[in-house]
Structure formats: structure tokens, C-alpha cells
Design a protein around this motif. Structure first.
Motif, PDB file in Angstrom:
ATOM      1  N   VAL A  89     -29.994  -4.391 -18.826  1.00  0.00           N
ATOM      2  CA  VAL A  89     -28.807  -5.024 -18.106  1.00  0.00           C
ATOM      3  C   VAL A  89     -27.696  -4.644 -19.052  1.00  0.00           C
ATOM      4  O   VAL A  89     -26.379  -4.482 -18.847  1.00  0.00           O
ATOM      5  N   ALA A  92     -26.374  -1.162 -18.885  1.00  0.00           N
ATOM      6  CA  ALA A  92     -25.704  -0.708 -17.502  1.00  0.00           C
ATOM      7  C   ALA A  92     -24.523  -0.804 -17.395  1.00  0.00           C
ATOM      8  O   ALA A  92     -24.032  -1.803 -17.895  1.00  0.00           O
ATOM      9  N   ASP A  93     -23.928   0.169 -16.918  1.00  0.00           N
ATOM     10  CA  ASP A  93     -22.416   0.333 -16.685  1.00  0.00           C
ATOM     11  C   ASP A  93     -22.140   1.373 -15.558  1.00  0.00           C
ATOM     12  O   ASP A  93     -22.471   2.390 -15.815  1.00  0.00           O
ATOM     13  N   ARG A  96     -26.193  -3.381 -12.552  1.00  0.00           N
ATOM     14  CA  ARG A  96     -27.269  -2.689 -11.664  1.00  0.00           C
ATOM     15  C   ARG A  96     -27.824  -3.971 -10.804  1.00  0.00           C
ATOM     16  O   ARG A  96     -27.643  -5.036 -11.126  1.00  0.00           O
ATOM     17  N   ASP A  97     -28.392  -3.411  -9.697  1.00  0.00           N
ATOM     18  CA  ASP A  97     -29.047  -4.265  -8.777  1.00  0.00           C
ATOM     19  C   ASP A  97     -30.564  -4.579  -9.368  1.00  0.00           C
ATOM     20  O   ASP A  97     -31.040  -4.068 -10.569  1.00  0.00           O
ATOM     21  N   ALA A 100     -32.994  -1.580  -9.864  1.00  0.00           N
ATOM     22  CA  ALA A 100     -32.551  -0.667 -10.868  1.00  0.00           C
ATOM     23  C   ALA A 100     -32.791  -0.956 -12.099  1.00  0.00           C
ATOM     24  O   ALA A 100     -33.221  -0.324 -13.011  1.00  0.00           O
ATOM     25  N   ALA A 101     -32.426  -2.353 -12.453  1.00  0.00           N
ATOM     26  CA  ALA A 101     -32.539  -3.110 -14.021  1.00  0.00           C
ATOM     27  C   ALA A 101     -33.970  -2.901 -14.213  1.00  0.00           C
ATOM     28  O   ALA A 101     -34.488  -2.536 -15.442  1.00  0.00           O
ATOM     29  N   ALA A 104     -35.267   0.612 -14.978  1.00  0.00           N
ATOM     30  CA  ALA A 104     -34.741   0.867 -16.317  1.00  0.00           C
ATOM     31  C   ALA A 104     -35.490   0.407 -17.285  1.00  0.00           C
ATOM     32  O   ALA A 104     -35.638   0.969 -18.579  1.00  0.00           O
ATOM     33  N   MET A 134     -25.123  -7.946  -8.159  1.00  0.00           N
ATOM     34  CA  MET A 134     -25.390  -7.077  -9.150  1.00  0.00           C
ATOM     35  C   MET A 134     -25.673  -7.821 -10.623  1.00  0.00           C
ATOM     36  O   MET A 134     -25.205  -9.026 -10.803  1.00  0.00           O
ATOM     37  N   CYS A 136     -25.464  -8.461 -14.611  1.00  0.00           N
ATOM     38  CA  CYS A 136     -24.675  -8.072 -15.876  1.00  0.00           C
ATOM     39  C   CYS A 136     -24.955  -9.219 -17.062  1.00  0.00           C
ATOM     40  O   CYS A 136     -25.432 -10.174 -16.862  1.00  0.00           O
TER      41      CYS A 136
END
Length: 152
Positions: A89, A92-93, A96-97, A100-101, A104, A134, A136
Motif C-alpha cells: 500500500v 502504490a501510486d 490500489r484496490d 491489487a494490494a 502486490a 482504494m 492508501c
């Protein structure tokens, strides 16, 4: 500088000292020119670029995923889902949902483990959801991770 004719009257050791001094000063002048950016100077080594906190996080996340991949079926022994999700997280840039997190972070998307850790990270104030759902990092999460990476 002094004319070479005047040096003829100096004792030999004084002439040698003066020649050594002149050589040193020429070297100093070349180094000053190199530092100031003038051409023809002696190259001055520059310190290495310090990676950003996000670059550090991405590298650690990549290494952790590599270890799990090398372990194959036993890769789950090397997992720390909260840490890896937080790193994913943080890196992430744009945000992400959940899927996806988790992907990753190398955490299974299908199980409930990832969702449970995301809920816990949100409850503890490390991660938050944006208006569109999302994930963050919060200012608390970012401050803690930046502080950690600055100490590495």
C-alpha cells in the motif's frame, strides 16, 4: 610567483621545499576547479544517491516475494501479511484496490487472511480507504515507515 633567478640564491633544501609546495598548490587548484565545475579539474567523487522510502519499501517487498518464490510450497512459512500489505500500500501510486494490494504483497487473494489483515491495518490507523474504495497509507502509516527506512 618569484622569478627562477631569485631561486638560484636559495639553499638547495629551500628550492626543493618550494618546488614541493608549488606542486601541492597546483594539485589544490585543480581540485578546487573540479569542485567548482570548471573543466580540466581532478574528478571529485560524489556520494551515492540515497534511495527514497518508497524505493526501500519496494526493494524489501520484492526481496520478500523472491524468498517465498524460492521456497516454493513452503513459501507461506516466510510470510508476514500485515508487513507485506503495508509495504504494498505504501509503494502504490496511485492507491490500489484490495485485490491489487494483496497481489502486490504476495498474499492470496482468494482466502480470508488478506481481508482480515487489511481490516486490522485500517482499524489501527495505518491504512485507509479513499472515496472510491482504494487503499492508501495514512499519515501515521507513512510516518512510521519513513522513519523506519531513514534508520536503515
Amino acid at each position: 610567483m618569484m622569478s627562477d633567478l631569485r631561486l638560484l640564491h636559495w639553499p638547495e633544501e629551500d628550492r626543493a621545499s618550494f618546488a614541493e609546495f608549488s606542486s601541492i598548490m597546483t594539485d589544490v587548484q585543480a581540485r578546487i576547479q573540479a569542485i567548482s565545475g570548471e573543466a580540466g579539474g581532478v574528478p571529485v567523487p560524489r556520494p551515492p544517491r540515497v534511495p527514497t522510502s518508497r524505493e526501500c519499501a519496494a526493494m524489501i517487498l520484492r526481496h520478500r516475494r523472491d524468498v517465498r518464490a524460492m521456497a516454493g510450497e513452503d513459501g507461506d512459512l516466510f510470510g508476514d501479511p500485515a508487513w507485506e500489505i503495508m509495504l504494498a500500500v505504501f509503494v502504490a501510486d496511485p492507491p490500489r484496490d484490495d485485490a491489487a494490494a494483496l497481489e502486490a504483497a504476495g498474499v492470496s487473494i482468494d482466502g480470508s487472511v488478506g481481508a482480515r489483515w487489511i481490516r486490522l491495518l485500517i482499524m489501527r490507523g495505518w491504512v485507509e480507504r479513499t472515496g472510491d474504495g482504494m487503499l492508501c497509507a495514512t499519515t501515521k502509516g507513512e510516518a512510521i515507515l519513513r522513519g523506519y527506512f531513514e534508520r536503515l
